[in-house]
Scaffold this motif. Sequence first.
Motif, PDB file in Angstrom:
ATOM      1  N   LEU A   1       0.837  -1.194   0.000  1.00  0.00           N
ATOM      2  CA  LEU A   1       0.000   0.000   0.000  1.00  0.00           C
ATOM      3  C   LEU A   1       0.876   1.249   0.000  1.00  0.00           C
ATOM      4  N   PHE A   2       0.442   2.269  -0.750  1.00  0.00           N
ATOM      5  CA  PHE A   2       1.194   3.508  -0.861  1.00  0.00           C
ATOM      6  C   PHE A   2       0.266   4.692  -0.616  1.00  0.00           C
ATOM      7  N   ASP A   3       0.735   5.659   0.178  1.00  0.00           N
ATOM      8  CA  ASP A   3       0.019   6.926   0.302  1.00  0.00           C
ATOM      9  C   ASP A   3       0.100   7.649  -1.033  1.00  0.00           C
ATOM     10  N   LEU A   4      -0.811   8.587  -1.262  1.00  0.00           N
ATOM     11  CA  LEU A   4      -0.801   9.322  -2.534  1.00  0.00           C
ATOM     12  C   LEU A   4       0.536  10.010  -2.798  1.00  0.00           C
ATOM     13  N   GLU A   5       1.165  10.500  -1.734  1.00  0.00           N
ATOM     14  CA  GLU A   5       2.442  11.206  -1.898  1.00  0.00           C
ATOM     15  C   GLU A   5       3.540  10.287  -2.440  1.00  0.00           C
ATOM     16  N   ASN A   6       3.402   8.979  -2.213  1.00  0.00           N
ATOM     17  CA  ASN A   6       4.402   8.009  -2.657  1.00  0.00           C
ATOM     18  C   ASN A   6       3.857   7.032  -3.689  1.00  0.00           C
ATOM     19  N   ALA A   7       2.699   7.318  -4.249  1.00  0.00           N
ATOM     20  CA  ALA A   7       2.039   6.376  -5.161  1.00  0.00           C
ATOM     21  C   ALA A   7       2.878   6.082  -6.401  1.00  0.00           C
ATOM     22  N   PHE A   8       3.718   7.014  -6.804  1.00  0.00           N
ATOM     23  CA  PHE A   8       4.607   6.776  -7.941  1.00  0.00           C
ATOM     24  C   PHE A   8       5.434   5.514  -7.727  1.00  0.00           C
ATOM     25  N   LEU A   9       5.820   5.263  -6.485  1.00  0.00           N
ATOM     26  CA  LEU A   9       6.656   4.108  -6.165  1.00  0.00           C
ATOM     27  C   LEU A   9       5.906   2.782  -6.261  1.00  0.00           C
ATOM     28  N   SER A  10       4.591   2.830  -6.432  1.00  0.00           N
ATOM     29  CA  SER A  10       3.781   1.606  -6.530  1.00  0.00           C
ATOM     30  C   SER A  10       4.038   0.843  -7.826  1.00  0.00           C
ATOM     31  N   LYS A  11       4.659   1.494  -8.777  1.00  0.00           N
ATOM     32  CA  LYS A  11       4.932   0.903 -10.092  1.00  0.00           C
ATOM     33  C   LYS A  11       3.631   0.500 -10.785  1.00  0.00           C
ATOM     34  N   THR A  12       2.626   1.370 -10.604  1.00  0.00           N
ATOM     35  CA  THR A  12       1.346   1.148 -11.271  1.00  0.00           C
ATOM     36  C   THR A  12       1.251   2.125 -12.443  1.00  0.00           C
ATOM     37  N   PHE A  13       0.193   2.860 -12.590  1.00  0.00           N
ATOM     38  CA  PHE A  13      -0.030   3.684 -13.771  1.00  0.00           C
ATOM     39  C   PHE A  13       1.144   4.615 -14.093  1.00  0.00           C
ATOM     40  N   ALA A  14       1.701   4.474 -15.295  1.00  0.00           N
ATOM     41  CA  ALA A  14       2.774   5.331 -15.819  1.00  0.00           C
ATOM     42  C   ALA A  14       3.944   5.475 -14.843  1.00  0.00           C
ATOM     43  N   SER A  15       4.251   4.409 -14.151  1.00  0.00           N
ATOM     44  CA  SER A  15       5.332   4.394 -13.177  1.00  0.00           C
ATOM     45  C   SER A  15       6.246   3.207 -13.476  1.00  0.00           C
ATOM     46  N   TYR A  16       7.527   3.516 -13.700  1.00  0.00           N
ATOM     47  CA  TYR A  16       8.500   2.505 -14.095  1.00  0.00           C
ATOM     48  C   TYR A  16       7.943   1.741 -15.297  1.00  0.00           C
ATOM     49  N   ASN A  17       7.929   0.412 -15.241  1.00  0.00           N
ATOM     50  CA  ASN A  17       7.347  -0.366 -16.343  1.00  0.00           C
ATOM     51  C   ASN A  17       5.972  -0.914 -15.980  1.00  0.00           C
ATOM     52  N   GLN A  18       5.339  -0.290 -14.998  1.00  0.00           N
ATOM     53  CA  GLN A  18       3.995  -0.648 -14.546  1.00  0.00           C
ATOM     54  C   GLN A  18       3.909  -2.086 -14.037  1.00  0.00           C
TER      55      GLN A  18
END
Length: 143
Positions: A92-109
């Motif tokens: 689980l990721f807070d919105l402030e760290n959601a980029f690190l979730s590797k979901t939408f448009a993050s890393y290779n998803q």
Amino acid sequence: FNNSFYRNFKDSYFKAFFKIIYFFFNTPKFPNPHLRSNSFLIKAKDYLEFIGNKNISFKIQSLVLESGYNGFTNFFKKKGYKIKVLNRFGNLFDLENAFLSKTFASYNQEGLIISDKQTRYYDNLSYDEKVKKSKQSWGNDTK
């Protein structure tokens, strides 16, 4: 345009101007984290409270439903809910760290749980286009 997400190169000058005005009054400026309406988990009673008698007849209205001042995320944040992003690894990721979730448009998803037209579009971008899309979405580079 303030929100690059809403731009479309096919837009006429009138439509582009309309979008500028419409989104100026209906959506916060970037960064504006929001729940995408195709993949969230919520209690039915909470959703019914949110949706009320809203009438969504056009795509432009659904965009505001997702990211507007009174969209999903802002509505539930105002009610004291903690908005989280869950990835396929169970993190689980807070919105402030959601980029690190590797979901939408993050890393290779690689953390995606649900695939849709937007995530498949990202998958097919070149490396440079992915970096640009990620920056448009998150405000930083993925690589």
